[in-house]
Design a protein around this motif. Structure first.
Motif, PDB file in Angstrom:
ATOM      1  N   LEU A  76       1.596 -10.618  -0.443  1.00  0.00           N
ATOM      2  CA  LEU A  76       2.316 -10.978   0.547  1.00  0.00           C
ATOM      3  C   LEU A  76       3.087 -11.339   0.503  1.00  0.00           C
ATOM      4  N   HIS A  77       4.083 -11.676  -1.221  1.00  0.00           N
ATOM      5  CA  HIS A  77       5.511 -11.982  -1.083  1.00  0.00           C
ATOM      6  C   HIS A  77       5.996 -10.656  -2.251  1.00  0.00           C
ATOM      7  N   CYS A  78       5.413  -9.958  -2.414  1.00  0.00           N
ATOM      8  CA  CYS A  78       6.162  -9.582  -3.183  1.00  0.00           C
ATOM      9  C   CYS A  78       6.549  -7.324  -1.950  1.00  0.00           C
ATOM     10  N   GLY A  79       6.134  -7.972  -0.757  1.00  0.00           N
ATOM     11  CA  GLY A  79       6.173  -7.048   0.015  1.00  0.00           C
ATOM     12  C   GLY A  79       5.492  -5.653   0.505  1.00  0.00           C
ATOM     13  N   ALA A  80       4.014  -5.766  -0.311  1.00  0.00           N
ATOM     14  CA  ALA A  80       2.930  -4.892  -0.361  1.00  0.00           C
ATOM     15  C   ALA A  80       3.160  -4.718   0.634  1.00  0.00           C
ATOM     16  N   ASP A  81       1.870  -3.829   1.195  1.00  0.00           N
ATOM     17  CA  ASP A  81       2.249  -3.576   2.587  1.00  0.00           C
ATOM     18  C   ASP A  81       0.306  -3.791   2.122  1.00  0.00           C
ATOM     19  N   ILE A  82      -0.442  -3.295   3.395  1.00  0.00           N
ATOM     20  CA  ILE A  82      -1.343  -3.481   4.038  1.00  0.00           C
ATOM     21  C   ILE A  82      -2.225  -2.653   3.531  1.00  0.00           C
ATOM     22  N   ARG A  83      -2.311  -1.501   2.635  1.00  0.00           N
ATOM     23  CA  ARG A  83      -3.054  -0.534   2.556  1.00  0.00           C
ATOM     24  C   ARG A  83      -3.034  -0.430   1.331  1.00  0.00           C
ATOM     25  N   GLN A  84      -1.988  -1.374   0.658  1.00  0.00           N
ATOM     26  CA  GLN A  84      -2.000  -1.581  -1.024  1.00  0.00           C
ATOM     27  C   GLN A  84      -2.949  -3.262  -1.097  1.00  0.00           C
ATOM     28  N   ILE A  85      -2.793  -4.329  -0.339  1.00  0.00           N
ATOM     29  CA  ILE A  85      -3.595  -5.076  -0.798  1.00  0.00           C
ATOM     30  C   ILE A  85      -5.370  -5.046  -0.273  1.00  0.00           C
TER      31      ILE A  85
ATOM     32  N   TRP B 237      -4.975  -1.518  -9.883  1.00  0.00           N
ATOM     33  CA  TRP B 237      -4.367  -1.608 -11.049  1.00  0.00           C
ATOM     34  C   TRP B 237      -2.885  -0.809 -10.697  1.00  0.00           C
ATOM     35  N   GLU B 238      -2.651   0.918 -10.565  1.00  0.00           N
ATOM     36  CA  GLU B 238      -1.304   1.335  -9.974  1.00  0.00           C
ATOM     37  C   GLU B 238       0.159   0.395  -9.371  1.00  0.00           C
TER      38      GLU B 238
ATOM     39  N   GLN C 240       2.907  -1.167 -10.054  1.00  0.00           N
ATOM     40  CA  GLN C 240       3.806  -1.443  -8.982  1.00  0.00           C
ATOM     41  C   GLN C 240       5.128  -1.934  -8.585  1.00  0.00           C
ATOM     42  N   TYR C 241       4.407  -3.222  -8.596  1.00  0.00           N
ATOM     43  CA  TYR C 241       4.922  -4.480  -8.421  1.00  0.00           C
ATOM     44  C   TYR C 241       5.340  -4.940  -9.226  1.00  0.00           C
ATOM     45  N   ASP C 242       4.866  -4.818 -10.357  1.00  0.00           N
ATOM     46  CA  ASP C 242       5.408  -5.498 -11.836  1.00  0.00           C
ATOM     47  C   ASP C 242       4.759  -7.157 -11.242  1.00  0.00           C
ATOM     48  N   LEU C 243       3.276  -7.152 -11.657  1.00  0.00           N
ATOM     49  CA  LEU C 243       2.692  -7.880 -11.064  1.00  0.00           C
ATOM     50  C   LEU C 243       1.444  -7.851 -12.477  1.00  0.00           C
ATOM     51  N   GLU C 244       1.266  -7.582 -13.322  1.00  0.00           N
ATOM     52  CA  GLU C 244       0.680  -7.281 -14.091  1.00  0.00           C
ATOM     53  C   GLU C 244       0.781  -7.788 -14.762  1.00  0.00           C
ATOM     54  N   ARG C 245       1.493  -9.204 -15.247  1.00  0.00           N
ATOM     55  CA  ARG C 245       0.839 -10.406 -15.949  1.00  0.00           C
ATOM     56  C   ARG C 245       0.998 -11.610 -15.872  1.00  0.00           C
TER      57      ARG C 245
ATOM     58  N   VAL D 102      -8.657   1.341   5.769  1.00  0.00           N
ATOM     59  CA  VAL D 102      -8.337   0.169   4.733  1.00  0.00           C
ATOM     60  C   VAL D 102      -8.448  -0.649   6.393  1.00  0.00           C
ATOM     61  N   ILE D 103      -8.474  -0.869   7.557  1.00  0.00           N
ATOM     62  CA  ILE D 103      -8.860  -1.503   8.048  1.00  0.00           C
ATOM     63  C   ILE D 103     -10.034  -2.804   8.245  1.00  0.00           C
ATOM     64  N   ALA D 104      -9.441  -3.969   8.066  1.00  0.00           N
ATOM     65  CA  ALA D 104     -10.630  -5.127   7.946  1.00  0.00           C
ATOM     66  C   ALA D 104     -10.982  -4.570   6.093  1.00  0.00           C
ATOM     67  N   SER D 105     -10.759  -3.849   6.070  1.00  0.00           N
ATOM     68  CA  SER D 105     -10.922  -3.459   3.958  1.00  0.00           C
ATOM     69  C   SER D 105     -11.493  -2.753   4.011  1.00  0.00           C
ATOM     70  N   GLY D 106     -12.138  -1.815   5.169  1.00  0.00           N
ATOM     71  CA  GLY D 106     -13.249  -0.692   5.404  1.00  0.00           C
ATOM     72  C   GLY D 106     -14.921  -1.422   4.633  1.00  0.00           C
ATOM     73  N   PRO D 107     -15.423  -2.535   5.112  1.00  0.00           N
ATOM     74  CA  PRO D 107     -16.150  -2.908   4.878  1.00  0.00           C
ATOM     75  C   PRO D 107     -17.938  -1.946   5.174  1.00  0.00           C
ATOM     76  N   ALA D 108     -17.246  -0.923   5.977  1.00  0.00           N
ATOM     77  CA  ALA D 108     -18.502  -0.040   7.160  1.00  0.00           C
ATOM     78  C   ALA D 108     -18.151   1.385   6.489  1.00  0.00           C
ATOM     79  N   VAL D 109     -17.281   1.576   5.587  1.00  0.00           N
ATOM     80  CA  VAL D 109     -17.208   3.019   5.368  1.00  0.00           C
ATOM     81  C   VAL D 109     -16.899   3.066   3.869  1.00  0.00           C
ATOM     82  N   ALA D 110     -16.585   4.560   4.339  1.00  0.00           N
ATOM     83  CA  ALA D 110     -16.788   5.021   2.067  1.00  0.00           C
ATOM     84  C   ALA D 110     -15.024   4.925   2.403  1.00  0.00           C
ATOM     85  N   ASP D 111     -15.147   4.690   0.614  1.00  0.00           N
ATOM     86  CA  ASP D 111     -13.435   3.962  -0.084  1.00  0.00           C
ATOM     87  C   ASP D 111     -13.436   5.446  -0.860  1.00  0.00           C
ATOM     88  N   PRO D 112     -12.239   6.078  -0.082  1.00  0.00           N
ATOM     89  CA  PRO D 112     -11.891   6.860  -1.969  1.00  0.00           C
ATOM     90  C   PRO D 112     -10.964   6.498  -2.091  1.00  0.00           C
ATOM     91  N   SER D 113      -9.812   4.924  -2.473  1.00  0.00           N
ATOM     92  CA  SER D 113      -9.544   4.683  -3.448  1.00  0.00           C
ATOM     93  C   SER D 113     -10.276   4.433  -4.713  1.00  0.00           C
TER      94      SER D 113
END
Length: 472
Positions: free
Chosen positions: A190-199, A255-256, A260-265, A238-249
């Motif tokens: 939330l603080h790094c500016g990630a959008d809802i799809r990424q979160i 990890w990418e 992208q937001y340099d959060l690995e560490r 993506v909506i509600a993190s897709g609990p009842a549909v297939a996930d293509p991600s």
């Protein structure tokens, strides 16, 4: 002037219609202020969750019809209801009234403080939970959902009702990941500016309910999933993190995003281990398109940002404005988006372009805020603050609105900026740039009396921004 709209009612129960109450703001044209009220109300009414359900779900002589699909209720062992999100209660109430005696039981997960005093049905249990950061109640809600869906059979039928906030309201962390780890990761994103799809891509790979998890739990039952979309473009995964549909991600996608937001560490070690094991193939992926889990799940979007924006446009046109929807995909840094809208307002004032005056231009979407200061606010307030200097001296008004009534961790839904806002702020010794540096939009607009406070609207279809420009 056109009168305000009456409350929507169905049966013996009344549903709040998203009545908007603006705190007083300084603009010499009170008719403009009253018009703003009507236009914002029209937008919220168009995505009233109960009405949306009633438009899509019908029952006649024991037969249930949802959009283009139909079922014979007499052949089903149990008809059950699971509602999760900020609009869970009105969606559940409308569905329960349509089903009547055919409803066997239900479970509803709502945002803390949004539950009405009147129980909607003795057949439906209700749990309050946390948003936007999950807490112990979110875990308890996740565990309760597992219990509710246990021992489902092919003769059972589920209504899954999803709306914004569902991802935080329910969580069941992957094995080895603690709630504290999920909370820390959520705060980082939330603080790094990630959008809802990424979160939500991260959430789907760290939570047993998300990314098709609920579909897995209710299989082999039949299900209808009705979605009130709070994500741009209405992507079901993506909506509600897709609990009842297939996930293509994939784990690699998750990890990418961290890279992208340099959060690995900065992420918890448990999260790092889960994602690495997943990328190595040591953990199963989320269920993908084509999986048999989804053959009996019918999913459709019943309300969206575009619907709200179009209703606002039609109301503005009826009020005498030249109107246009500029976009329903407004994204990016909130303060930069505010500068862009202020530039459009100036173009309107100086050149009457793209519309003749008086003009109402509407944007929908969801911006982000990269938090660098210790102030208080939300993306709609920060967008408004970013527009203050550019709006100076214009015969124009910018109104920003979170359609759920809550902008960030505040009690405001947005803010109002006029051509007088900068001079009023300077008279009080306030600099918009200083408040932006502190991410303190709430304090800025609270001091001026220009916050918009609606209380919970019990709907959620992203954000709306309105530019009103008139002739001097």
């Amino acid at each position: 002037m056109r009168p305000d709209y009456p409350e929507f009612s169905s049966g013996n129960r009344e549903y709040p219609a998203g009545k908007v109450t603006l705190t007083p703001f300084t603009v010499d044209r009170s008719p403009i202020r009253e018009t703003v009220h009507r236009i914002l109300n029209a937008a919220l009414r168009a995505v009233d969750p109960a009405q949306a359900v009633q438009r899509f779900v019908h029952r006649a002589e024991g037969r249930l019809t949802v959009h283009s699909a139909s079922w014979n209720l007499s052949t089903l062992r149990r008809v059950r209801l699971l509602a999760i999100g900020k609009a869970a209660e009105p969606m559940a109430q409308a569905t329960a009234e349509i089903l009547g005696e055919y409803l066997h039981d239900g479970l509803m997960i709502v945002k803390s403080g949004s539950r009405s005093d009147q129980p909607i049905s003795p057949k439906i249990d209700c749990l309050e939970s946390s948003h936007p950061i999950p807490d112990e109640r979110s875990v308890q809600a996740g565990e309760r959902i597992c219990e509710f869906l246990r021992e489902s059979t092919s003769e059972d039928f589920y209504f899954i009702l999803l709306s914004g906030g569902a991802s935080a309201l329910t969580t069941l962390p992957a094995q080895g990941v603690s709630l504290t780890d999920i909370q820390h990761l959520t705060q980082l994103l939330l603080h790094c500016g990630a959008d809802i799809r990424q979160i939500n891509t991260l959430r789907k790979h760290l939570d047993r309910l998300k990314g098709g998890g609920i579909a897995r739990l209710l299989y082999p039952a039949q299900a209808v999933c009705l979605v009130l979309s709070d994500v741009l473009g209405d992507p079901l995964d993506v909506i509600a993190s897709g609990p009842a549909v297939a996930d293509p991600s994939t784990y690699a996608d998750a990890w990418e995003i961290l890279r992208q937001y340099d959060l690995e560490r900065e992420i918890p070690e448990s999260v790092r281990q889960i994602l690495r094991n997943g990328m190595k193939g040591h953990l199963p992926e989320t269920p993908k398109p084509g999986d048999a889990l989804f053959e009996k799940v019918f999913t459709t979007v019943i309300g969206s940002n575009r619907i709200a924006a179009e209703a606002a446009r039609q109301q503005a046109q009826a009020e005498g404005f030249h109107t246009a929807i500029l976009t329903t995909f407004l994204q990016g840094e909130a303060s930069v988006a505010g500068q862009f809208l202020a530039a459009i307002a100036r173009e309107e004032v100086l050149h009457q372009s793209p519309l003749s005056l008086p003009a109402c231009l509407i944007c929908g979407g969801e911006t982000t805020v990269t938090v660098k200061g210790e102030g208080k606010g939300g993306r709609n307030q920060e967008l408004a603050l970013g527009a203050v200097e550019g709006m100076d001296g214009l015969s124009a008004l910018l109104v920003t609105l979170a359609t759920d009534g809550g902008d960030g961790p505040t009690d405001a839904a947005g803010a109002v900026v006029s051509g007088e806002t900068l001079s009023r702020a300077r008279a009080l010794g306030m600099s918009p740039a200083d408040y932006l540096k502190r991410n303190d939009a709430y304090t800025f607009f609270e001091t001026l009396g220009d916050l918009i406070k609606t209380g919970p609207t019990r709907t959620n279809v992203n954000d709306l921004a309105f530019l009103f420009v008139w002739k001097d």
